[in-house]
Design a protein around this motif. Structure first.
Motif, PDB file in Angstrom:
ATOM      1  N   SER A 173       0.819  -1.221   0.000  1.00 45.33           N
ATOM      2  CA  SER A 173       0.000   0.000   0.000  1.00 45.33           C
ATOM      3  C   SER A 173       0.850   1.267   0.000  1.00 45.33           C
ATOM      4  O   SER A 173       0.507   2.254  -0.665  1.00 45.33           O
ATOM      5  CB  SER A 173      -0.956  -0.001   1.195  1.00 45.33           C
ATOM      6  N   VAL A 174       1.960   1.264   0.743  1.00 38.05           N
ATOM      7  CA  VAL A 174       2.821   2.458   0.785  1.00 38.05           C
ATOM      8  C   VAL A 174       3.406   2.721  -0.598  1.00 38.05           C
ATOM      9  O   VAL A 174       3.477   3.878  -1.053  1.00 38.05           O
ATOM     10  CB  VAL A 174       3.936   2.296   1.832  1.00 38.05           C
ATOM     11  N   LEU A 175       3.838   1.659  -1.287  1.00 36.39           N
ATOM     12  CA  LEU A 175       4.362   1.814  -2.645  1.00 36.39           C
ATOM     13  C   LEU A 175       3.299   2.401  -3.570  1.00 36.39           C
ATOM     14  O   LEU A 175       3.593   3.276  -4.397  1.00 36.39           O
ATOM     15  CB  LEU A 175       4.823   0.452  -3.175  1.00 36.39           C
ATOM     16  N   ILE A 176       2.064   1.953  -3.423  1.00 31.20           N
ATOM     17  CA  ILE A 176       0.978   2.449  -4.263  1.00 31.20           C
ATOM     18  C   ILE A 176       0.710   3.924  -3.975  1.00 31.20           C
ATOM     19  O   ILE A 176       0.474   4.721  -4.894  1.00 31.20           O
ATOM     20  CB  ILE A 176      -0.279   1.585  -4.057  1.00 31.20           C
ATOM     21  N   ILE A 177       0.761   4.308  -2.694  1.00 31.57           N
ATOM     22  CA  ILE A 177       0.588   5.726  -2.346  1.00 31.57           C
ATOM     23  C   ILE A 177       1.709   6.562  -2.953  1.00 31.57           C
ATOM     24  O   ILE A 177       1.480   7.646  -3.505  1.00 31.57           O
ATOM     25  CB  ILE A 177       0.552   5.900  -0.818  1.00 31.57           C
ATOM     26  N   VAL A 178       2.948   6.056  -2.866  1.00 34.70           N
ATOM     27  CA  VAL A 178       4.094   6.783  -3.427  1.00 34.70           C
ATOM     28  C   VAL A 178       3.923   6.965  -4.930  1.00 34.70           C
ATOM     29  O   VAL A 178       4.170   8.055  -5.473  1.00 34.70           O
ATOM     30  CB  VAL A 178       5.411   6.047  -3.107  1.00 34.70           C
ATOM     31  N   LEU A 179       3.488   5.901  -5.623  1.00 40.46           N
ATOM     32  CA  LEU A 179       3.236   6.006  -7.063  1.00 40.46           C
ATOM     33  C   LEU A 179       2.153   7.057  -7.339  1.00 40.46           C
ATOM     34  O   LEU A 179       2.237   7.812  -8.314  1.00 40.46           O
ATOM     35  CB  LEU A 179       2.817   4.653  -7.631  1.00 40.46           C
ATOM     36  N   GLY A 180       1.149   7.095  -6.468  1.00 42.74           N
ATOM     37  CA  GLY A 180       0.092   8.086  -6.629  1.00 42.74           C
ATOM     38  C   GLY A 180       0.602   9.503  -6.451  1.00 42.74           C
ATOM     39  O   GLY A 180       0.242  10.409  -7.224  1.00 42.74           O
ATOM     40  N   VAL A 181       1.445   9.716  -5.451  1.00 41.91           N
ATOM     41  CA  VAL A 181       2.018  11.051  -5.211  1.00 41.91           C
ATOM     42  C   VAL A 181       2.888  11.467  -6.393  1.00 41.91           C
ATOM     43  O   VAL A 181       2.855  12.627  -6.842  1.00 41.91           O
ATOM     44  CB  VAL A 181       2.823  11.063  -3.900  1.00 41.91           C
ATOM     45  N   ILE A 182       3.670  10.518  -6.928  1.00 43.44           N
ATOM     46  CA  ILE A 182       4.499  10.817  -8.094  1.00 43.44           C
ATOM     47  C   ILE A 182       3.623  11.218  -9.280  1.00 43.44           C
ATOM     48  O   ILE A 182       3.897  12.211  -9.966  1.00 43.44           O
ATOM     49  CB  ILE A 182       5.388   9.614  -8.457  1.00 43.44           C
TER      50      ILE A 182
ATOM     51  N   MET B 119      -5.248  10.934 -11.835  1.00 47.00           N
ATOM     52  CA  MET B 119      -5.245   9.496 -11.572  1.00 47.00           C
ATOM     53  C   MET B 119      -4.328   9.149 -10.397  1.00 47.00           C
ATOM     54  O   MET B 119      -4.483   8.103  -9.771  1.00 47.00           O
ATOM     55  CB  MET B 119      -4.831   8.732 -12.822  1.00 47.00           C
ATOM     56  N   GLY B 120      -3.384  10.038 -10.095  1.00 49.23           N
ATOM     57  CA  GLY B 120      -2.586   9.847  -8.888  1.00 49.23           C
ATOM     58  C   GLY B 120      -3.432   9.889  -7.638  1.00 49.23           C
ATOM     59  O   GLY B 120      -3.163   9.162  -6.661  1.00 49.23           O
ATOM     60  N   ILE B 121      -4.470  10.700  -7.636  1.00 48.05           N
ATOM     61  CA  ILE B 121      -5.372  10.770  -6.487  1.00 48.05           C
ATOM     62  C   ILE B 121      -6.096   9.442  -6.299  1.00 48.05           C
ATOM     63  O   ILE B 121      -6.341   9.003  -5.166  1.00 48.05           O
ATOM     64  CB  ILE B 121      -6.368  11.925  -6.666  1.00 48.05           C
ATOM     65  N   VAL B 122      -6.434   8.780  -7.393  1.00 49.03           N
ATOM     66  CA  VAL B 122      -7.065   7.461  -7.308  1.00 49.03           C
ATOM     67  C   VAL B 122      -6.133   6.480  -6.595  1.00 49.03           C
ATOM     68  O   VAL B 122      -6.544   5.759  -5.678  1.00 49.03           O
ATOM     69  CB  VAL B 122      -7.422   6.929  -8.708  1.00 49.03           C
TER      70      VAL B 122
ATOM     71  N   GLY C 102      -4.455   3.303  -1.885  1.00 51.99           N
ATOM     72  CA  GLY C 102      -3.382   2.906  -0.982  1.00 51.99           C
ATOM     73  C   GLY C 102      -3.681   3.165   0.480  1.00 51.99           C
ATOM     74  O   GLY C 102      -3.111   2.511   1.361  1.00 51.99           O
ATOM     75  N   SER C 103      -4.591   4.080   0.769  1.00 51.72           N
ATOM     76  CA  SER C 103      -4.930   4.372   2.168  1.00 51.72           C
ATOM     77  C   SER C 103      -5.665   3.219   2.834  1.00 51.72           C
ATOM     78  O   SER C 103      -5.619   3.059   4.055  1.00 51.72           O
ATOM     79  CB  SER C 103      -5.771   5.644   2.246  1.00 51.72           C
ATOM     80  N   LEU C 104      -6.392   2.425   2.051  1.00 47.99           N
ATOM     81  CA  LEU C 104      -7.098   1.236   2.550  1.00 47.99           C
ATOM     82  C   LEU C 104      -8.009   1.545   3.740  1.00 47.99           C
ATOM     83  O   LEU C 104      -8.055   0.793   4.714  1.00 47.99           O
ATOM     84  CB  LEU C 104      -6.107   0.124   2.914  1.00 47.99           C
ATOM     85  N   ASN C 105      -8.712   2.651   3.676  1.00 48.76           N
ATOM     86  CA  ASN C 105      -9.766   2.916   4.651  1.00 48.76           C
ATOM     87  C   ASN C 105     -10.988   3.413   3.890  1.00 48.76           C
ATOM     88  O   ASN C 105     -10.924   3.687   2.684  1.00 48.76           O
ATOM     89  CB  ASN C 105      -9.310   3.911   5.728  1.00 48.76           C
ATOM     90  N   GLU C 106     -12.093   3.526   4.592  1.00 48.76           N
ATOM     91  CA  GLU C 106     -13.351   3.810   3.918  1.00 48.76           C
ATOM     92  C   GLU C 106     -13.327   5.142   3.176  1.00 48.76           C
ATOM     93  O   GLU C 106     -13.755   5.231   2.013  1.00 48.76           O
ATOM     94  CB  GLU C 106     -14.505   3.795   4.930  1.00 48.76           C
ATOM     95  N   ALA C 107     -12.813   6.184   3.836  1.00 52.52           N
ATOM     96  CA  ALA C 107     -12.788   7.497   3.194  1.00 52.52           C
ATOM     97  C   ALA C 107     -11.916   7.488   1.947  1.00 52.52           C
ATOM     98  O   ALA C 107     -12.290   8.026   0.900  1.00 52.52           O
ATOM     99  CB  ALA C 107     -12.280   8.549   4.178  1.00 52.52           C
TER     100      ALA C 107
ATOM    101  N   ALA D  81      -4.028   7.460   6.917  1.00 49.44           N
ATOM    102  CA  ALA D  81      -3.104   6.358   6.694  1.00 49.44           C
ATOM    103  C   ALA D  81      -1.645   6.792   6.733  1.00 49.44           C
ATOM    104  O   ALA D  81      -0.791   6.097   7.290  1.00 49.44           O
ATOM    105  CB  ALA D  81      -3.416   5.692   5.351  1.00 49.44           C
ATOM    106  N   ASP D  82      -1.317   7.927   6.128  1.00 48.69           N
ATOM    107  CA  ASP D  82       0.083   8.364   6.035  1.00 48.69           C
ATOM    108  C   ASP D  82       0.118   9.888   5.913  1.00 48.69           C
ATOM    109  O   ASP D  82       0.123  10.438   4.807  1.00 48.69           O
ATOM    110  CB  ASP D  82       0.756   7.725   4.814  1.00 48.69           C
TER     111      ASP D  82
END
Length: 507
Positions: free
Chosen positions: A292-301, A328-331, A336-341, A422-423
């Protein structure tokens, strides 16, 4: 009728295709009317399904299943082993994607009135593309999904390569090569799952792979699960797109006809997000959680890279192309946050960006029809020569940068709310992208609307938006505002889907 309604929905554009074959190729007006009307049966059925859901009825009654392909004879072991059935079903998430597809297909068909040549071939391919898109969101097993996924590539390739602009062939082949690579990777995953689990049914795979003690045809070690998840991220990352698998998309956004980019940016890119959510997160929730952290990082990039490059572009179509990468980075960040919001924000962003991108490219088509350019400098002073069009452009830009009261605000707010839970550090970095989004969109929109006048006020060619052009623009903006002021139209159908995802990932 309910037993076959989804099949009728998917293949209803065939009626329009059949009618088009009966029309002479020189009858431009009649062909365009038949092409537009050919999208209405699917739109009507999707609205009926949404009304059925709003009335409190279950969508499960529309599920379909019929025997299709059998690999070998395993009756004595398990009659379902190594069989691929024809399976269609709909839930809240796929219902929203089908609605997005049918609405944008009808509006893009209306926006196609600017197509100048070979209208019959254009609308035949257009309706075939709609069949593929609808099938992707309703398929209940991976083989059927893959077939519909491939169907979308064929008409899209020809629509880009034949009806696009100066470098249309290069854009079409880039589209085909990159998406063909993604398809090959996806096919390897599907074959591996079929060989190891003996099925490609999505719900069965979720159960077999994530339930302890359930026997498989061949055990799937943890390392292989990670490998298949990464392969899925690559396959659908090409489609989304995820940096650095994005260069093909820039060419398509610039060279394809705007009516096709409405579907490409509005629906086809969203197949990538749909696949990551449905298959990556759905079938491999534990592995997804670990990455999930890797996915968030890809999203931020994605968010920052797209925003920075959009800021320095001088062509409005390039601004929108990089904007799509950024949004699409926001997606990815929400997923990657893996919570409901976060999950809700990610799916909201899929739908919201689909509508906003379609609206912006519909306006691009109107600009280009008048002045044959999308250069920001050359379109300066729109407010004096095309005031209505300029007003819609300003509203569209406000929606894309996340103005409260519009769908962009809801999706970004929810995605970042989930990410801050999440982060917080990565979320804080990501907010720079939101600031840059406002900067590059306001720079482009203000430059075109209130910049130094470059267009002749009294020119007959530079006329304001006409009634036929206003229809898709007004409807898209109405949907964007509706979601912004009443987000329950999306959140209610998504409730069960999000809870299933969270329960599968331990959220």
């Amino acid at each position: 009728m309910k037993e076959v309604l989804l099949t009728i929905l998917v293949f209803s554009p065939l009626l329009g295709m059949a009618a088009l074959l009966l029309v002479h190729g020189t009858q431009e007006r009649r062909i365009k009317w038949v092409g537009i009307l050919g999208t209405l049966p699917a739109l009507s059925i999707s609205l009926y399904l949404y009304g059925h859901y709003l009335a409190g009825h279950s969508l499960n009654v529309f599920s379909e299943k019929a025997g299709w392909i059998r690999f070998g004879d395993f009756q004595q072991i398990d009659p379902k082993l190594f069989t691929v059935d024809y399976e269609l079903s709909v839930d809240g998430f796929s219902l929203l994607m089908v609605l997005l597809t049918t609405v944008l297909s009808t509006l893009a068909a209306v926006a196609s009135i600017h197509i100048k040549k070979e209208w019959k071939g254009y609308y035949l391919l257009f309706l075939l593309l709609e069949i593929g898109m609808l099938g992707v969101f309703l398929a209940q097993n991976l083989v059927l999904f893959f077939i519909f996924f491939e169907i979308t590539l064929i008409p899209a390739f020809f629509l880009i390569g034949k009806w696009g602009y100066a470098q249309k062939e290069r854009a079409a082949f880039s589209f085909l090569i990159y998406n063909g690579f993604g398809s090959a990777v996806l096919l390897l995953v599907i074959i591996t799952l079929l060989a190891r689990a003996g099925t490609t049914n999505i719900e069965a795979l979720k159960y077999l792979i994530n339930t302890e003690g359930v026997p498989l045809v061949s055990p799937i070690p943890s390392s292989m699960k990670y490998g298949m998840l990464i392969a899925l991220l690559i396959a659908f990352g090409v489609k989304l797109p995820i940096f650095p698998l994005h260069t093909w998309m820039l060419r398509v956004h610039v060279q394809a006809p705007p009516s096709i980019v409405m579907l490409h940016a509005g629906v086809l890119l969203k197949i990538g997000a749909f696949g990551i959510i449905r298959f990556g997160l759905g079938i491999f929730p534990d592995q997804f959680k670990d990455l999930s952290v890797l996915i968030i990082v890809l999203g931020v990039i994605n968010l920052l890279y797209g925003a920075f490059l959009a800021f320095i572009q001088q062509d409005f179509k390039m601004v929108l192309a990089y904007s799509s990468i950024s949004h699409m980075g926001i997606v990815l960040m929400g997923l990657g946050s893996l919570n409901e919001a976060g999950l809700q924000g990610a799916i909201f962003q899929v739908v919201s960006h689909g509508l906003i991108a379609a609206l912006l490219f519909c306006l691009v088509g109107i600009f280009y029809e008048r002045v044959k350019t999308t250069s920001i400098k050359d379109l300066g002073g729109l407010s004096s020569v095309m005031p209505i069009t300029a007003g819609f452009l300003l509203a569209s830009a406000m929606a894309s940068l996340g103005l409260p009261g519009m769908s962009g605000f809801i999706s970004e707010f929810m995605a970042f709310l989930g990410l801050f839970k999440a982060d917080p550090i990565l979320a804080a970095i990501g907010t720079l992208g939101i600031i840059l989004t406002a900067v590059y969109l306001l720079r482009a929109a203000m430059g075109m609307i209130f910049g130094k006048p470059k267009l002749q006020v009294n020119s007959e060619a530079v006329r304001d938006m006409e009634t036929a052009e206003m229809v898709p623009v007004f409807i898209l903006l109405a949907f964007i505002i509706l979601i912004g002021v009443y987000p329950a139209v999306l959140s209610n159908p998504l409730a069960d889907t999000i809870q299933n995802i969270l329960s599968g990932s331990g959220g």
